[in-house]
Write a protein that holds these residues in place. Structure first.
Motif, PDB file in Angstrom:
ATOM      1  N   UNK A   1       0.779  -0.987  -0.090  1.00  0.00           N
ATOM      2  CA  UNK A   1       0.144  -0.034  -0.014  1.00  0.00           C
ATOM      3  C   UNK A   1       0.813   1.313  -0.004  1.00  0.00           C
ATOM      4  N   UNK A   2       0.691   2.166  -0.902  1.00  0.00           N
ATOM      5  CA  UNK A   2       1.517   3.599  -0.866  1.00  0.00           C
ATOM      6  C   UNK A   2       0.809   4.281   0.170  1.00  0.00           C
ATOM      7  N   UNK A   3       1.949   5.075   0.809  1.00  0.00           N
ATOM      8  CA  UNK A   3       1.957   6.199   1.562  1.00  0.00           C
ATOM      9  C   UNK A   3       2.259   7.520   1.245  1.00  0.00           C
ATOM     10  N   UNK A   4       1.267   8.456   1.526  1.00  0.00           N
ATOM     11  CA  UNK A   4       1.763   9.806   1.171  1.00  0.00           C
ATOM     12  C   UNK A   4       1.570  10.845   2.340  1.00  0.00           C
ATOM     13  N   UNK A   5       1.917  12.085   2.165  1.00  0.00           N
ATOM     14  CA  UNK A   5       1.780  12.981   3.090  1.00  0.00           C
ATOM     15  C   UNK A   5       1.442  14.227   2.669  1.00  0.00           C
ATOM     16  N   UNK A   6       0.432  14.973   3.503  1.00  0.00           N
ATOM     17  CA  UNK A   6       0.122  16.406   3.426  1.00  0.00           C
ATOM     18  C   UNK A   6       0.823  17.245   4.320  1.00  0.00           C
ATOM     19  N   UNK A   7       1.213  18.328   3.973  1.00  0.00           N
ATOM     20  CA  UNK A   7       1.927  19.218   4.894  1.00  0.00           C
ATOM     21  C   UNK A   7       1.275  20.459   5.152  1.00  0.00           C
ATOM     22  N   UNK A   8       1.161  21.158   6.113  1.00  0.00           N
ATOM     23  CA  UNK A   8       0.147  22.234   6.339  1.00  0.00           C
ATOM     24  C   UNK A   8       1.079  23.369   6.723  1.00  0.00           C
ATOM     25  N   UNK A   9       2.413  23.344   6.805  1.00  0.00           N
ATOM     26  CA  UNK A   9       3.404  24.408   7.244  1.00  0.00           C
ATOM     27  C   UNK A   9       2.951  24.590   8.592  1.00  0.00           C
ATOM     28  N   UNK A  10       2.979  23.623   9.485  1.00  0.00           N
ATOM     29  CA  UNK A  10       2.610  24.076  10.729  1.00  0.00           C
ATOM     30  C   UNK A  10       3.597  24.854  11.427  1.00  0.00           C
ATOM     31  N   UNK A  11       3.204  25.914  12.143  1.00  0.00           N
ATOM     32  CA  UNK A  11       3.963  26.792  12.684  1.00  0.00           C
ATOM     33  C   UNK A  11       4.283  26.439  14.080  1.00  0.00           C
ATOM     34  N   UNK A  12       5.626  26.104  14.445  1.00  0.00           N
ATOM     35  CA  UNK A  12       5.635  25.817  16.096  1.00  0.00           C
ATOM     36  C   UNK A  12       5.660  26.998  16.828  1.00  0.00           C
ATOM     37  N   UNK A  13       5.022  26.705  18.091  1.00  0.00           N
ATOM     38  CA  UNK A  13       4.780  28.000  19.108  1.00  0.00           C
ATOM     39  C   UNK A  13       6.430  28.354  19.365  1.00  0.00           C
ATOM     40  N   UNK A  14       6.476  29.562  19.115  1.00  0.00           N
ATOM     41  CA  UNK A  14       7.631  30.405  19.443  1.00  0.00           C
ATOM     42  C   UNK A  14       8.676  30.582  18.035  1.00  0.00           C
ATOM     43  N   UNK A  15       7.980  29.838  17.113  1.00  0.00           N
ATOM     44  CA  UNK A  15       8.608  30.189  15.508  1.00  0.00           C
ATOM     45  C   UNK A  15       7.861  31.268  14.988  1.00  0.00           C
ATOM     46  N   UNK A  16       8.037  31.028  13.735  1.00  0.00           N
ATOM     47  CA  UNK A  16       7.258  31.905  12.734  1.00  0.00           C
ATOM     48  C   UNK A  16       7.061  31.328  11.323  1.00  0.00           C
ATOM     49  N   UNK A  17       6.190  31.954  10.681  1.00  0.00           N
ATOM     50  CA  UNK A  17       5.732  31.427   9.546  1.00  0.00           C
ATOM     51  C   UNK A  17       6.948  31.237   8.139  1.00  0.00           C
ATOM     52  N   UNK A  18       8.161  31.893   8.457  1.00  0.00           N
ATOM     53  CA  UNK A  18       9.234  31.844   7.697  1.00  0.00           C
ATOM     54  C   UNK A  18       9.926  30.450   7.832  1.00  0.00           C
ATOM     55  N   UNK A  19      10.187  30.293   9.028  1.00  0.00           N
ATOM     56  CA  UNK A  19      10.842  28.942   9.473  1.00  0.00           C
ATOM     57  C   UNK A  19       9.805  27.755   9.016  1.00  0.00           C
ATOM     58  N   UNK A  20       8.476  28.040   9.320  1.00  0.00           N
ATOM     59  CA  UNK A  20       7.628  26.765   9.010  1.00  0.00           C
ATOM     60  C   UNK A  20       7.541  26.678   7.329  1.00  0.00           C
ATOM     61  N   UNK A  21       7.751  27.509   6.557  1.00  0.00           N
ATOM     62  CA  UNK A  21       7.845  27.448   5.010  1.00  0.00           C
ATOM     63  C   UNK A  21       9.320  26.794   4.574  1.00  0.00           C
ATOM     64  N   UNK A  22      10.217  27.075   5.273  1.00  0.00           N
ATOM     65  CA  UNK A  22      11.554  26.371   5.005  1.00  0.00           C
ATOM     66  C   UNK A  22      11.444  24.924   5.564  1.00  0.00           C
ATOM     67  N   UNK A  23      10.957  24.671   6.749  1.00  0.00           N
ATOM     68  CA  UNK A  23      10.975  23.283   7.253  1.00  0.00           C
ATOM     69  C   UNK A  23      10.012  22.645   6.170  1.00  0.00           C
TER      70      UNK A  23
END
Length: 336
Positions: A1-23
């Motif tokens: 069975x194939x597995x895939x992923x969906x990414x939300x760009x989850x923002x870590x508390x104490x971090x920011x959206x720039x770091x989330x996008x790079x992640x």
């Protein structure tokens, strides 16, 4: 069975959206190394939790930094956009990353203010017809307008023969009818409507009719929120993060971040904490969690009951390292 992923760009508390996008881009590379089949990026507008507001941008960024994994949208919210714009954009992405692009189409509200802001005509906002928009987008990609249709005179990137895979994403029975009637792929959001997942996917398979849009047989994905820990106890602790996030939403905190596991442990009520994370009787969980063997058994049962060809993993753990480790454990459990 194939597995895939969906990414939300989850923002870590104490971090920011720039770091989330790079992640998000680093995570695409990580998922490719682990053997996941595809990665999709979400579309959430003006939402503090996730930085993935326009999946097309992350598709381009991730596609440029990977070589095998399929990259796509989970989903483009068609109620906000012109089908021509969406089709042309994904045709261009397919030209950039031939044989690797997925156009996942869905619909959702971002609230009345953002919904209005996304419209060009604010005095007479368009009344979106979802079925028509999806059908028109597919017609643009496959040059399938009738000869007397005014759009039949226009060809999208005629020098590029490749066409992105087309998927309809939904969480209700209506989507299964539309995807089956058009003969395109169907992905059901089991983390939104777990009890509706198996009936909708079985119905899609039963009603599927090939229409010349890339598929000769049905292609079904089940999307599930999954947390894997080294032990069942660790997984239960980590799964508190998505549980607490949705509890905050239900209390009206629509701009919240996903809390850490420690924050979640302090916030969750006993009933929220004890919400099942495996199948109990005939009840599917909103959040699947456990050690690798437990999660594999749950996902295999879900696939068997729904007829899904593939499982799409949503993971909302706020710490990037913990999130990557969860995916590592799952990939190893399935011998990807």
């Amino acid at each position: 069975m194939r597995l895939s992923v969906v990414d939300l760009g989850t923002v870590e508390p104490g971090s920011d959206e720039k770091q989330a996008l790079a992640e998000s881009v680093r995570f695409a590379q990580h998922a490719e190394r682990l053997g996941y089949h595809r990665i999709w990026f979400a579309e959430h507008h003006a939402n503090a939790m996730g930085a993935s507001h326009h999946p097309e941008l992350l598709i381009a960024a991730a596609g440029a930094q990977t070589s095998r994994i399929r990259v796509g949208s989970g989903a483009v919210l068609m109620n906000h956009y012109s089908p021509f714009k969406v089709a042309e954009m994904f045709k261009q992405l397919e030209a950039m990353f031939p044989g690797r692009v997925d156009l996942g189409m869905g619909r959702a509200t971002a609230g009345p203010v953002i919904d209005l802001a996304l419209q060009r005509d604010r005095e007479h906002p368009a009344q979106a017809d979802h079925a028509q928009q999806v059908a028109e987008t597919v017609a643009w990609l496959y040059d399938a307008f009738p000869g007397d249709h005014p759009f039949a005179t226009v060809k999208l990137m005629a020098s590029v023969p490749e066409i992105p895979q087309t998927w309809l994403l939904g969480s209700s029975p209506n989507g299964s009818n539309l995807a089956a009637g058009l003969g395109i792929g169907y992905c059901f959001a089991g983390f939104i409507n777990p009890q509706g997942a198996a009936p909708a996917l079985r119905h899609y398979r039963k009603q599927f009719r090939t229409q010349g849009f890339g598929l000769s047989e049905p292609r079904a994905i089940l999307a599930v929120n999954v947390t894997v820990g080294e032990t069942a106890a660790e997984a239960a602790r980590l799964a508190g993060s998505p549980k607490a996030y949705y509890a905050r939403l239900y209390r009206g905190d629509v701009q919240t971040l996903v809390p850490t596991a420690d924050e979640a442990a302090r916030e969750l009520t006993d009933s929220e904490r004890d919400e099942p994370t495996a199948i109990v009787g005939d009840r599917w969980p909103r959040f699947v969690a456990g050690d690798p063997a437990q999660v594999r058994a749950t996902l295999e049962q879900m696939a068997a009951e729904s007829g899904a060809d593939e499982i799409m993993i949503q993971n909302m753990l706020p710490d990037p390292a913990t999130r990557r480790r969860s995916h590592e454990l799952l990939a190893a459990a399935f011998d990807l």
